[in-house]
Design a protein around this motif. Structure first.
Motif, PDB file in Angstrom:
ATOM      1  N   ARG A   1       0.634  -1.221   0.035  1.00 13.78           N
ATOM      2  CA  ARG A   1      -0.143  -0.348   0.198  1.00 13.78           C
ATOM      3  C   ARG A   1       0.530   1.612  -0.189  1.00 13.78           C
ATOM      4  NH1 ARG A   1      -1.998   2.493   5.098  1.00 13.78           N
ATOM      5  NH2 ARG A   1      -4.299   2.402   3.894  1.00 13.78           N
TER       6      ARG A   1
ATOM      7  N   HIS B   1      -4.295  -6.590  -1.670  1.00 17.98           N
ATOM      8  CA  HIS B   1      -4.994  -6.230  -2.914  1.00 17.98           C
ATOM      9  C   HIS B   1      -4.528  -6.760  -4.263  1.00 17.98           C
ATOM     10  CE1 HIS B   1      -2.591  -3.337  -0.424  1.00 17.98           C
ATOM     11  NE2 HIS B   1      -3.030  -2.637  -0.819  1.00 17.98           N
TER      12      HIS B   1
ATOM     13  N   HIS C   1      -7.115  -2.630   2.605  1.00 19.52           N
ATOM     14  CA  HIS C   1      -6.328  -3.699   3.335  1.00 19.52           C
ATOM     15  C   HIS C   1      -5.442  -4.084   4.482  1.00 19.52           C
ATOM     16  CE1 HIS C   1      -7.199  -3.943  -1.051  1.00 19.52           C
ATOM     17  NE2 HIS C   1      -7.144  -3.217  -1.603  1.00 19.52           N
TER      18      HIS C   1
END
Length: 281
Positions: free
Chosen positions: A180, A206, A189
């Motif tokens: 991320r 993801h 997430h």
């Protein structure tokens, strides 16, 4: 109707400047678990996986992707939105460092009956010309049934034979927390409470991370670990994948392309990616 097809597809494109360098490339690769020197060490040997195009520019790229859902003609509930499929076509190898302009627009809107599908197209070019074209298919539940075109079928059935290669790719419990940092800050997430509110036992990885892991596996297994041979990579997100699970990637080699699928080993090969096609030189 929340989606006005004519207004959405005729709206003026939006533009954003994308800037990246070797640090962004290396961080992205590490987010995929790609920690060998040709993916994680600055210098002349560093290559760039074409899937980096999905995060190049970090928050600028992500912002433009989200911005596609606020273009004229589109008023949707974000809770009803799913990333259904992704395709990247690279017009030349993605450079280690770059400054480019990304232009975003709604290329098509398809009617799938119970859902509408928005095709968000991002075209990226620098001073030397086009770099890549990215198509993200966004499913909007509850917005179909308006009598529009269903769109082309992207289903790709693997041959009825054993895969040419099968590889396993373990992921870390903190895989999503690292990935991320490349620009997708969706709490789905990372935040367990947010994930539970969305209907999941825990945060999910993801989809674009699984996409990148699968592309790297194809490159290193069947393309001589030469990312520059990739011409395009398309996939359909068929199911969720949790950080810490093992991805089983099956590959079938055909002239000029590789067909692939990805499943979650720990959940009896539950589908993760389907209809995956990597076209190459």
């Amino acid at each position: 109707m929340p989606i006005d097809v004519a207004a959405a597809t005729s709206a003026e494109p939006r533009s954003a400047e994308l800037v990246w360098d070797h640090r962004d490339v290396i961080l992205y690769h590490l987010g995929l678990g790609a920690n060998t020197l040709n993916y994680a060490l600055e210098g002349p040997g560093l290559q760039v996986l074409p899937s980096f195009a999905t995060v190049a520019g970090g928050s600028a790229a992500a912002g433009e992707a989200r911005g596609g859902l606020s273009l004229p003609g589109i008023e949707v509930d974000l809770a009803a939105v799913l990333h259904g499929a992704q395709r990247i076509e690279v017009h030349r190898p993605v450079p280690v460092r770059g400054r480019a302009v990304q232009t975003s627009r709604v290329a098509d809107v398809y009617d799938k009956g119970k859902a509408a599908v928005l095709v968000l197209r991002r075209e990226v070019a620098d001073e030397q010309g086009p770099l890549w074209t990215s198509d993200a298919q966004i499913f909007v539940r509850g917005e179909g049934g308006f009598g529009g075109d269903r769109g082309p079928s992207a289903r790709t059935t693997p041959p009825g034979t054993a895969p040419d290669r099968t590889v396993l790719r373990a992921t870390r419990e903190d895989q999503a927390l690292l990935y991320r940092l490349s620009g997708d800050w969706n709490p789905l997430h990372a935040d367990p409470e947010f994930a539970k509110h969305a209907g999941f036992d825990r945060p999910i990885l993801h989809g674009l991370c699984s996409y990148g892991i699968t592309l790297k596996a194809v490159v290193e297994t069947l393309l001589g670990d030469d990312a520059g041979r990739v011409r395009s990579c398309s996939t359909r997100f068929a199911g969720v994948f949790f950080p810490g699970e093992t991805l089983c990637i099956r590959m079938w080699s055909e002239p000029g392309r590789v067909l692939a699928s990805a499943t979650a080993v720990e959940r009896d090969d539950a589908p993760v990616l389907a209809d995956t096609v990597v076209e190459h030189s």
